[in-house]
Write a protein that holds these residues in place. Sequence first.
Motif, short mmCIF file in Angstrom:
data_model
loop_
_atom_site.label_atom_id
_atom_site.label_comp_id
_atom_site.label_asym_id
_atom_site.label_seq_id
_atom_site.Cartn_x
_atom_site.Cartn_y
_atom_site.Cartn_z
N GLY A 1 0.79 -1.22 0.00
CA GLY A 1 0.00 0.00 0.00
C GLY A 1 0.83 1.27 0.00
N LEU A 2 2.13 1.14 -0.22
CA LEU A 2 3.02 2.31 -0.22
C LEU A 2 3.37 2.65 -1.67
N ASN A 3 2.39 3.17 -2.38
CA ASN A 3 2.57 3.46 -3.80
C ASN A 3 3.60 4.56 -4.02
N GLY A 4 4.46 4.37 -5.01
CA GLY A 4 5.47 5.37 -5.34
C GLY A 4 6.71 5.30 -4.47
N LEU A 5 6.80 4.31 -3.57
CA LEU A 5 7.95 4.18 -2.70
C LEU A 5 8.65 2.84 -2.93
#
Length: 378
Positions: A208-212
């Motif tokens: 759920g940590l989009n872009g990381l």
Amino acid sequence: MRHLFLNGPVQNGPFTFDTRPGKAVGIRLAAALNAILGLPPAPHLWNTVTLAGDLRHRQAEGPKIPRQRFEADLITDKYPPGQFPVGGIMTDTDAEVANLALEMIENNLRAGTLGISRETVPTCRSCGHMTGTGSHRCNTCGSTDTEDRPGLHLVAELAKDRPVLDRSDIHASHRQQPKHLQHTAANVAERLILSRTRDHGIDLSPLGLNGLVLDPRVGVHATVLAAARRHEADTAVMTITENAANHVAAHGQHFRQHDGTRLQYALHGHLPYDHMASLQPLHEAYRVTQEVKDGFEAWFLPLFSLRTKAVTGPEQLPALFKQYMRAHLAKPAAADGAAFEAVQNSVSTGDTEWIASKQALANVMAACVTAPVVPAEI
């Protein structure tokens, strides 16, 4: 397989082993120790998740190619033609590394040693890159316009019941434990953010940590453990300098053990490879062959750096070459099996006393068939 030595992943910067052979110390050391133990060649490990790599890829001329291929091409160019590693290569974004890293993260989340929480971190207003604390330009775009931006991140809590780095994490005998490193490695915040803004890395969107992506200091541990899993090793021993270990130890605290495999650090020093030409008079005096010269540079010196972990100065090279030649000239026609087994036990326990012994070195040279074993992949 009980132990497997693996290099601390080398940052994939703009160099080759011909131009900067000092980058190969950890690789050469791991190859020498594995050969003494009679193990097959291990893969060379590479760290490709770097901000410098992001910038190189963005600024590359010509048609844009995928980042994975860009990094692979850069790694291939490190090696002389026809000398690609016998054991292959592995990078910190390979699928098996990413899968293992996510396994470990999920286990740590269930155990409560990692968490996903809303954190406020300094971020560049222009490009969205995490900038770190302090007033300085964004390393990605150069902007000085930053803000404290809230968002979800992967966070580690340092263990309360054990130090960041204890004796069991270091592959060394009792007398060679680095007490200073154990102290300095603990000088970090009690909560560490393990997610980063990068163009390239282990994608954390499944959490759920989009872009990381995963912090590369964690990724290097996952890379070593993935290589150990591939070779079914019980203990993965990462060859690494003390400074590098100090930099990554806290971030790797919850990533040094998984599924029955343990990771330890084997500390080594820096070697003056840029000064090898100074030995030419000694080469001529001893009338040495290229094989003997290669043995000194690619086998003996890395082993010496395991015993003497400080920076080796160029003024030490002549004495070290003479020490090596004394052992080479004393090499017996047949190895003493019991003495060689004692050295193998020392390698497995992290005792380096044998490296200072002419007789022990000579016997190892004889036992390893070639005189000495030189990793042919570099």
